[in-house]
Design an enzyme around this catalytic site. Structure first.
Site: not given
Ligand SMILES: NC(=O)c1ccc[n+]([C@@H]2O[C@H](COP(=O)([O-])OP(=O)(O)OC[C@H]3O[C@@H](n4cnc5c(N)ncnc54)[C@H](O)[C@@H]3O)[C@@H](O)[C@H]2O)c1
Length: 248
Positions: A36, A51, A143, A147
């Site tokens: 992360d 990153d 996005y 995706k």
């Molecule tokens: N929450 C939803 O409704 C949902 C639905 C469909 C898909 N998703 C996908 O699921 C995945 C996780 O989303 P989430 O809801 O758990 O989000 P979240 O914000 O809870 O977690 C995302 C994590 O990614 C990390 N991150 C961000 N930029 C980064 C970088 N440059 N390098 C390394 N780490 C980085 C953040 O620090 C964070 O810990 C994403 O790809 C999102 O698009 C989420």
């Protein structure tokens, strides 16, 4: 000292879906590198700061997994963020960051981890895409485009991985209860002048047939299944779990 335990690299592992996946895989006896931007030292897995919008970050993460565990059986890219803006005002730097994190990072992780996945004999690549990998919503150009791109990536990986025992798929959830969505609920409540529970049902969950958020553990359970022996045939096609969003 290396063990016979399987090893997985999970990105975005400090929060939300990635964190739930890291917890579940660890409970299943899999060694997890929890990558992360802001790793949680008290979270599941071995924390690893990177990153993932950079080549170096992705390369370092794969190298760290191999050095620590001596093998890599699964790669689960979950790191992500959302940016909402009309196309005419869409910030170009945010576009670049979205594509770098949501599409290029999964490519680089596959590129750098490919030989290890092949050596596993049952390698798994499970990208956490989104229902926005198969349908669009307005104001989410970066996005949605990234995706959709990741679906093309896993299709290609599945074809190339077939000869090496590697399965590749993309999980496509509807809205999941994570900080990413909780931030949107409070922002939308302010924007619409509505209480948060009405925002959830009337704004956020409007496209869901079932007006309920998916829980991160439900996504993690599916990933755990995909990493098991019965998950092998799920390769080359997206796996949609969207509370009926795309049924219409
Ligand atoms: N929450 C939803 O409704 C949902 C639905 C469909 C898909 N998703 C996908 O699921 C995945 C996780 O989303 P989430 O809801 O758990 O989000 P979240 O914000 O809870 O977690 C995302 C994590 O990614 C990390 N991150 C961000 N930029 C980064 C970088 N440059 N390098 C390394 N780490 C980085 C953040 O620090 C964070 O810990 C994403 O790809 C999102 O698009 C989420």
């Amino acid at each position: 000292m290396f063990t016979n335990r399987r090893a997985a690299l999970v990105t975005g592992a400090a929060s939300g879906i990635g964190r739930a996946i890291a917890e579940r895989l660890e409970a299943d006896g899999i060694d997890v590198l929890a990558v992360d931007l802001r790793p949680d030292p008290d979270g599941p897995g071995v924390p690893c700061a990177a990153d993932l919008t950079t080549r170096e970050g992705n390369g370092d993460a794969v190298r760290e997994a191999l050095e620590r565990f001596g093998r890599l059986d699964a790669i689960i890219p979950s790191a992500g963020f959302q940016h909402v803006s009309p196309i005419g005002e869409f910030d170009e730097d945010r576009w670049d960051e979205l594509v770098a994190l949501l599409l290029t990072s999964p490519f680089l992780l596959a590129r750098y981890g490919w030989d290890a996945l092949a050596a596993s004999g049952a390698g798994r690549f499970v990208a956490i895409a989104s229902v926005h990998g198969v349908v669009a919503s307005p104001f989410k150009a970066g996005y949605v485009s990234a995706k959709h791109g990741v679906i093309g990536l896993v299709r290609t990986l599945a074809l190339e991985g077939a000869a090496h025992g590697i399965s590749a798929t993309a999980l496509c959830p509807g809205y999941v209860r994570t900080p990413l969505i909780e931030r949107q609920i409070s922002a939308q409540a302010r924007a619409h002048g509505l209480p948060e529970d009405r925002v959830l049902e009337e704004v956020i969950l409007e496209p869901h047939a079932v007006k309920r958020l998916i829980e991160p553990q439900q996504v993690a359970d599916v990933v755990a299944f995909l990493l098991g022996p019965s998950g092998a045939p799920f390769t080359g096609a997206p796996l949609v779990m969207d509370q009926g969003w795309t049924a219409r």
